[in-house]
Each structure stands twice: as C-alpha cells, then as structure tokens.
Design a protein around this motif. Structure first.
Motif, mmCIF file in Angstrom:
data_model
loop_
_atom_site.group_PDB
_atom_site.id
_atom_site.type_symbol
_atom_site.label_atom_id
_atom_site.label_comp_id
_atom_site.label_asym_id
_atom_site.label_seq_id
_atom_site.Cartn_x
_atom_site.Cartn_y
_atom_site.Cartn_z
ATOM 1 N N TYR A 161 0.825 -1.217 0.000
ATOM 2 C CA TYR A 161 0.000 0.000 0.000
ATOM 3 C C TYR A 161 0.855 1.261 0.000
ATOM 4 N N GLN A 216 2.126 3.168 -2.345
ATOM 5 C CA GLN A 216 1.748 4.240 -3.256
ATOM 6 C C GLN A 216 0.418 4.879 -2.889
ATOM 7 N N THR A 217 -0.468 4.129 -2.280
ATOM 8 C CA THR A 217 -1.789 4.669 -1.940
ATOM 9 C C THR A 217 -1.850 5.187 -0.505
ATOM 10 N N PRO A 241 1.037 5.661 2.051
ATOM 11 C CA PRO A 241 2.449 5.531 2.457
ATOM 12 C C PRO A 241 2.655 5.604 3.964
#
Length: 285
Positions: free
Chosen positions: A247, A249-250, A252
């Motif tokens: 997760y 990138q979505t 951090p």
C-alpha cells in the motif's frame, strides 16, 4: 622568544568535548523518551493492537485512531507503541547475549593464546568472509521464521566482533609490566583477568555496544520485513513495514510511521555511541 601553542590545543579539545557531550545528551534524551513510551505503552494505547476491524480499514487519523488504521483496520499508533516492546526487547536481549559470549571468549583466547586462540580466530575469520546480514539471512532461513530463530541468527554473527575487540585489548595488555608484576606476586590467572584485564575492556565494549544496538535493530527490522522474524499479527516495526509495502503508493503512512520509529531509535543510539567514542579518543590524546 617562546611561543605558547598549548592554548589552541586546549581550546580545541574543550570544544570537541562540549560537542560530544551535546551529542550524548541529545541521544540520551531521545532514548529516555522512547524507553518511557515503551514502558508505559500498554497503559496509554487507545486500542487493542491485535484486534482487526475491517469496517475501519485504511482509515485516516482521528481521535479514536491517532495515526489511522492499517489494511486490517488495526490501530497504527497502538501497534507502533506495543511493537516497540518487541523490537527493543529483542534488541536488548540479543546485545546482552552477544556481550555475554564475546567478552569471556575474547578474554580466554587473548590471555591464554595457543591452539585455542588459533581455532577460535580461524572460525571467526571464516564467518567474516561473508557479510553479517547475508549470513543472518541464511541462518534464519535455515532455522525457519520465528523471533527465537531470528535472535539465534543475529547472536551467531554478532559475537565475533566483540570477541575480536576484547582479544586485541587483552593481547596488547598481557605482556605489560603491571601484569608481569601481578604474576610474580602470585596472583592467579583468574585474578589477573578480573582485576587487570576486565577493566581495560569495559569502555571499548560499551562504545561498541552503543553503536551496535542500532545495527541490531536494523537487522531485526530487515529480517522481519523479509518475513523471517515476527509473524502476523505480532506488532513489530519491521513486520509493520512488510505489511504496509503493498500500500506504499496509496497509503504511504503504513510504512512511514514504523520507519520513523526505527530512524529515531537508531539515531539516538548512534549519537550516544559516537559521542562516547570520540570523548574517549580525546581523553587518550
């Protein structure tokens, strides 16, 4: 006309000591704060770090969840606080075990020498042929993923450094006049080691341990990140980094928060270790 050059040296040494004292103080301040949070953690966490709540999955910060929730709906703040007990507790136990092994082995091999020293040093040289992190991964992978096997693998690769440091100091001290005088006066080997050798190694071992604790924390977190340490749902900082990796990138924050916890602990210990090492060097000069 004579020129007095002692004053600049004294001023420089004083400035260095002041700088190193400041580093030690900052490191101790960080470490005391982290230790207090770790000790009182179970009493201040707002939620159970093990309880999953899928309806609150990946929620943002709120009064109920100060740092939000992870992919299983668990409180990140609670898991970081409780995870500090696992990470720091394992680190302290590993370093204490390594010191408990490295000091006696180094004292015996350095003082007695001979075949025992040769065998131990050849074993150490063979283990040093590989980077300690790679060797720790190989041992942990062979033993299987668990915290106990993780500790065994780190102890197995870390005792060598302490043994070599202690052995080197003992070899440099064992032929000095005060040791010869102790032998002539009838002191036993055990008494010589206890009264004359052991005090010589305390300061170097303390400095090495202060610098090594940060490395051990990084190794523990790295192995847990690779799945060889703490297993789900244990709230360990390295395992939390591994859980947050898909997760990044979505959301951090799942990796940023435990990463910052590791960073501040390692920073505080490195400040203490560097300050102690340079302070002792200045005293020798």
């Amino acid at each position: 006309m004579k020129t007095d050059v002692s004053m600049p040296k004294e001023i420089n040494i004083g400035l260095v000591l002041k700088k190193r004292n400041y580093m030690i103080l900052c490191g101790l301040l960080f470490l005391v704060m982290i230790t207090l949070i770790t000790l009182i953690g179970p009493f201040i966490v707002p939620n159970d770090p093990y309880t999953a709540n899928m309806s609150e999955r990946l929620a943002g910060p709120s009064l109920t969840y100060p740092l939000g929730t992870d992919h299983m709906g668990r409180c990140i703040f609670s898991r970081i606080i409780i995870g500090s007990q696992t990470t720091l507790g394992i680190t302290g136990l590993v370093v204490a075990t390594v010191i408990g092994i490295g000091i006696p082995v180094g004292l015996v091999t350095g003082y007695i020498g001979g075949r025992i020293d040769s065998v131990v040093m050849r074993l150490a040289d063979g283990m040093l042929a590989l980077p300690e992190f790679i060797l720790a991964i190989a041992i942990a992978g062979f033993l299987g993923p668990s915290l106990t096997n993780l500790m065994i693998s780190i102890v197995f690769v870390k005792w060598i450094g302490y043994t070599r440091v202690v052995r080197g100091i003992v070899i440099s001290e064992r032929n000095k006049d005060y040791v010869s005088a102790a032998k002539v006066s009838g002191s036993s080997h055990f008494k010589i080691i206890r009264k004359h050798m052991l005090p010589q190694i305390i300061s170097p071992v303390l400095v090495l341990a202060a610098l090594d604790i940060g490395k051990v924390i990084l190794i523990i977190s790295s192995l847990s990140y690779l799945g060889l340490g703490a297993q789900p749902p244990a709230p360990e900082w390295g395992a939390m980094l591994n859980d947050g990796r898909p997760y990044f990138q979505t959301v951090p924050e799942l990796m940023i928060y435990p990463g910052l916890a590791i960073f501040f602990v390692v920073l505080s210990l490195n400040l203490i270790g560097e300050g102690l090492r340079d302070r002792l060097d200045v005293k020798r000069q």
